[in-house]
Scaffold this active site. Structure first.
Site, short mmCIF file in Angstrom:
data_model
loop_
_atom_site.label_atom_id
_atom_site.label_comp_id
_atom_site.label_asym_id
_atom_site.label_seq_id
_atom_site.Cartn_x
_atom_site.Cartn_y
_atom_site.Cartn_z
N ASP A 117 50.12 36.29 39.55
CA ASP A 117 48.86 35.77 40.07
C ASP A 117 48.05 36.84 40.79
O ASP A 117 48.55 37.92 41.13
CB ASP A 117 49.12 34.59 41.00
CG ASP A 117 49.49 33.32 40.25
OD1 ASP A 117 49.29 33.29 39.02
OD2 ASP A 117 49.96 32.36 40.89
N LYS B 83 43.56 33.61 39.39
CA LYS B 83 42.58 32.54 39.50
C LYS B 83 41.62 32.85 40.65
O LYS B 83 42.03 33.17 41.75
CB LYS B 83 43.26 31.19 39.76
CG LYS B 83 44.19 30.73 38.65
CD LYS B 83 44.79 29.38 38.98
CE LYS B 83 45.70 28.88 37.86
NZ LYS B 83 46.94 29.66 37.76
N MET C 167 43.16 27.83 51.87
CA MET C 167 41.98 27.98 51.00
C MET C 167 40.91 26.93 51.33
O MET C 167 40.37 26.26 50.45
CB MET C 167 42.40 27.88 49.53
CG MET C 167 43.54 28.83 49.14
SD MET C 167 43.15 30.58 49.38
CE MET C 167 42.17 30.91 47.94
#
Length: 257
Positions: free
Chosen positions: A34, A56, A170
């Site tokens: 990631d 992402k 986040m």
């Protein structure tokens, strides 16, 4: 038949990966990694290993989750040892549970290698213990955003009244909403708040305020994701316990500083 290892790479400092996680990197034939993992960890991959980026960004995925799932299965069925390398812990807002389900549905053996999650590590590197006998006997991991189309079911009243420390992942873009909900359900407006940006890395930066002021502070300081939001009285300890930002860390985020 091969095997898949769902590995937590930790929060950013490459030395925070577990020994078992490091072994999974070293022995993998294929590594799917990631965006938030430290690239220095890939230096431990064996020669000839296939490295596949699955990063992402908000509203932009290099590979869709369904594609990642199928890649895991394809390589495992080809007899490969596959390591799925995720930032933090694979089962803490890392979609590791979804991937594990897909592997089970396709008859693929797997192991989960837990990692240090940023909800604990980022505050610790900012001098903020998430629990403390004088300030906090409970803490919660909270998703700062939900899957698009998902009904908002976070129990904000319980979070506001029943939990001493909140670690919100986040959630920068949703911070005004988070602030609104916590104030609505009685969280004191003078509750200390910190945002730790790129926690445990050489780019770490921490800003603080109160529940009443933090939205303005974040806008003024232009804080963005990835940032961990910490809400609770434990934030008061930062000034006294801050240690990492006063040191000279080395080899963080793959660079010498």
């Amino acid at each position: 038949m091969g095997k898949v290892f769902l590995v937590g790479a930790g929060p950013g400092d490459p030395e925070l990966i577990t020994l078992k996680g490091l072994k999974a990197i070293q022995e993998a034939d294929v590594i799917l990694y990631d965006r938030l993992i430290n690239p220095a960890l890939l230096d431990h991959a064996k020669q000839g290993a296939t490295l596949i980026f699955c990063g992402k960004l908000p509203k932009h995925h290099h590979l869709q989750q369904e594609t990642i799932n199928h890649i895991l299965v394809k390589h495992a069925k080809a007899g490969k040892t596959v390591t799925r390398l995720k930032g933090g812990d694979p089962f803490v807002f890392g979609r590791g549970g979804e991937e594990a389900e897909f592997l089970v549905n396709n008859g693929i053996p797997f192991e989960v290698v837990p990692g240090i999650t940023s909800g604990i590590a980022a505050p610790a590197y900012a001098g903020i213990p998430v629990t403390h006998r004088e300030y906090s006997g409970s803490f919660a991991f909270v998703a700062g955003h939900r899957k698009e189309g998902t009904h908002e079911d976070l129990k904000w009243e319980a979070l506001a009244k029943g939990i001493d420390t909140l670690a919100i992942y986040m959630g920068v873009s949703n911070l005004p909403y988070i602030q609104e909900q916590l104030l609505k359900f009685g969280k004191p407006k003078d509750t200390p708040v910190a945002l730790v940006h790129w926690g445990t890395t050489s780019q770490q930066r921490t800003v603080t305020g109160t529940l009443e002021t933090i939205v303005d502070v974040v806008r003024r300081e232009k804080v963005e994701n990835p940032s961990m939001i910490v809400i609770g009285e434990v934030v008061k300890l930062r000034e006294k316990l801050s240690w990492f930002e006063k040191t000279e860390p080395f080899i963080l985020m793959g660079e010498s500083v």
